[in-house]
Design a protein around this motif. Structure first.
Motif: not given
Length: 547
Positions: A362, A365-366, A480, A497, A499, A518
């Protein structure tokens, strides 16, 4: 013949007591040896007792180095504590509980702890001997109160100590007339004062029993510290000399407390001689005046004693961390970096017996999307818990974990608060606001959010969520987020990002591999799950049409 029989019975009883004591010692050694490296035995905790040290200690820690109550509850950290805790003493349990609440800004304390953990990992014989000594402190429910007792010494002092001293002097002086005038009739004065003092002692003993019990815990900590630091018997003292130095400064105080404890333990026998001894000495009011002097000494050395308390607790905690690591299917010590990002290889949740490991880097941030029950919430909790344990006990449930130092804040297990009249949505936005209030240029914040703003309608939820997440992205923060809202992944695609977790739908079954992938999820299983559970076909058909 009767005398011989009596002597033989006494000898047999003594030998039986000696045998039973040796068997108990042997059982304890066996238990210590067998329990190390195993999951802790399940037990019911009195969390108020466990938390006494943290309650007194937390005010000395800065706000950004503490885990707040919401995060602690979101991550079920009480259960994490229970999974780690194999401590042999009440002191070890309290220090472990306090340390788990902390997120230090540097590696100083962690390096010191790791030296201890390594020592006990590599010295089984020494470890078992020290565990046996720590077990002597025990886990009596009253002993857990000791940190609060030490922090409020003035409220535990004996009132009217001047009267007790006057009565002591009068008892001594009352003997003089009989000696001077050589007339035993004057001893009735002595007997009268003695009877008054005995009554004072009986009332005071009941009143101050709990306070006097605290002395047992104090002398226990001092004595065990001294024994562990005894380099003639244990090499630990050579490795960690600070414990021995600190314990040595309490040697005189230990003797004073020891005399009171000897008398107290003699009265516990319950026989006539024990009780007679207790009240005969008690009538001199020696217990109360000695206790007063001890308290006065402790008041001036309060911080020193609590340092010793922490030191002995850290010894117990280091052993339990070594045991915890051995009980895990996989663990590592963390690597810390100045870079803003997390690299997690084969990371997993400590409360799952047969966990699925995930590897992810990471650097940003996702948003994590995916179907219901696919593993999103468990994963973000696993990340948050590992980041916490990496910073406070230098232990990670992973093959490798590289991370920066940072504060951890969550917004997960939100519930309506009927008592305060707050709705789910009100509580949720308050949880999120506290994340914003804790943002700082100086301290990285790692925040985990589960189903952001689920308490309101879809249109406003997505608009508000996107605005909050965009704001957080600009700050010194790693976010997250677990969400069902695929729209968020599209709106924030350039800055967050993506996932996802997924499932495999079969004719009669649905399975999850709990692996992270991903990209954003394109799976929609809510209606399929209705069918899988057995909802009427009419409901399934209409739902599919509307979808």
């Amino acid at each position: 013949m009767k005398i011989i029989t009596t002597v033989v019975i006494i000898i047999l009883v003594y030998l039986l007591i000696l045998f039973e004591r040796r068997m108990n010692i042997k059982k304890l050694h066996t238990k210590i040896r067998e329990q190390f490296g195993k999951k802790p035995i399940k037990r019911k905790y009195k969390w108020k007792n466990i938390g006494y040290h943290w309650k007194e200690y937390k005010n000395t820690i800065s706000k950004d180095e503490k885990i707040d109550n919401i995060t602690w509850n979101d991550l079920e950290m009480d259960k994490v504590f229970s999974r780690i805790n194999n401590c042999n003493s009440f002191v070890g349990e309290q220090i472990l509980y306090s340390i788990l609440h902390c997120l230090p800004k540097n590696s100083k304390n962690r390096d010191s702890l790791e030296r201890k953990v390594s020592f006990f990992t590599n010295n089984d014989g020494e470890r078992e001997k020290i565990q046996f000594l720590l077990a002597g402190l025990g886990k009596d429910s009253r002993a857990y109160y000791l940190p609060k007792f030490m922090n409020n010494l003035d409220s535990h002092k004996i009132s009217g100590i001047t009267i007790y001293r006057i009565m002591q002097i009068l008892l001594v002086l009352s003997v003089l007339p009989a000696i001077i005038f050589q007339n035993l009739n004057f001893l009735f004065i002595t007997v009268a004062i003695f009877a008054i003092n005995m009554a004072i002692y009986a009332i005071g003993k009941f009143k101050y029993e709990v306070n006097m019990d605290m002395l047992k815990g104090i002398i226990g900590v001092i004595t065990i510290s001294t024994k562990i630091a005894n380099t003639k018997k244990l090499s630990y003292g050579d490795e960690f000399v600070s414990l021995g130095r600190k314990a040595k400064t309490f040697k005189k105080l230990s003797k004073k407390i020891g005399l009171i404890q000897m008398k107290k333990e003699a009265s516990y026998t319950g026989d006539i001689l024990g009780l007679l001894y207790d009240y005969l000495i008690g009538a001199t009011l020696w217990d109360f005046t000695s206790y007063h002097r001890i308290l006065k000494t402790l008041r001036f050395r309060q911080d020193e004693f609590m340092d010793l308390y922490k030191m002995i607790g850290e010894v117990d905690m280091a052993i339990t961390i070594a045991s915890f690591r051995k009980s895990l299917p996989l663990y590592c010590t963390p690597k810390f970096t100045e870079n803003k990002g997390l690299y997690m290889k084969k990371i997993y949740h400590p409360l799952i017996d047969e966990p699925v490991c995930n590897t992810i880097a990471l650097n940003n941030s996702c948003i994590i999307t995916g179907s219901n029950a696919s593993g999103k919430s468990t994963y973000i909790k696993a990340v948050a818990i590992n980041v916490i344990l990496a910073q406070n006990i230098n232990t990670c449930m992973a093959e490798e974990l590289t991370l920066p130092h940072g504060q951890v804040i969550t917004s997960m297990a939100v519930r309506d608060d009927l008592m305060s009249g707050e709705s789910y949505y009100i509580k949720e936005i308050k949880y999120l606001k506290r994340i914003i209030e804790n943002l700082s240029k100086d301290r990285l914040v790692i925040c985990a959010i589960d189903e952001i703003l689920r308490g309101t309608n879809t249109e406003e939820r997505i608009a508000a969520s996107a605005a909050i997440l965009r704001f957080l992205h600009k700050k010194n923060c790693i976010v997250i987020v677990a969400s069902h809202d695929i729209e968020l992944t599209q709106i924030l695609n350039n800055i967050y990002d993506n996932y996802h977790f997924t499932e495999q739908m079969k004719e009669e079954d649905i399975t999850f591999d709990y692996k992270i992938y991903q990209g954003a999820s394109n799976s929609k299983n809510a209606i399929k799950l209705l069918k899988h559970i057995g909802f009427p076909e009419e409901i399934i058909t209409e739902a599919q049409k509307r979808a």
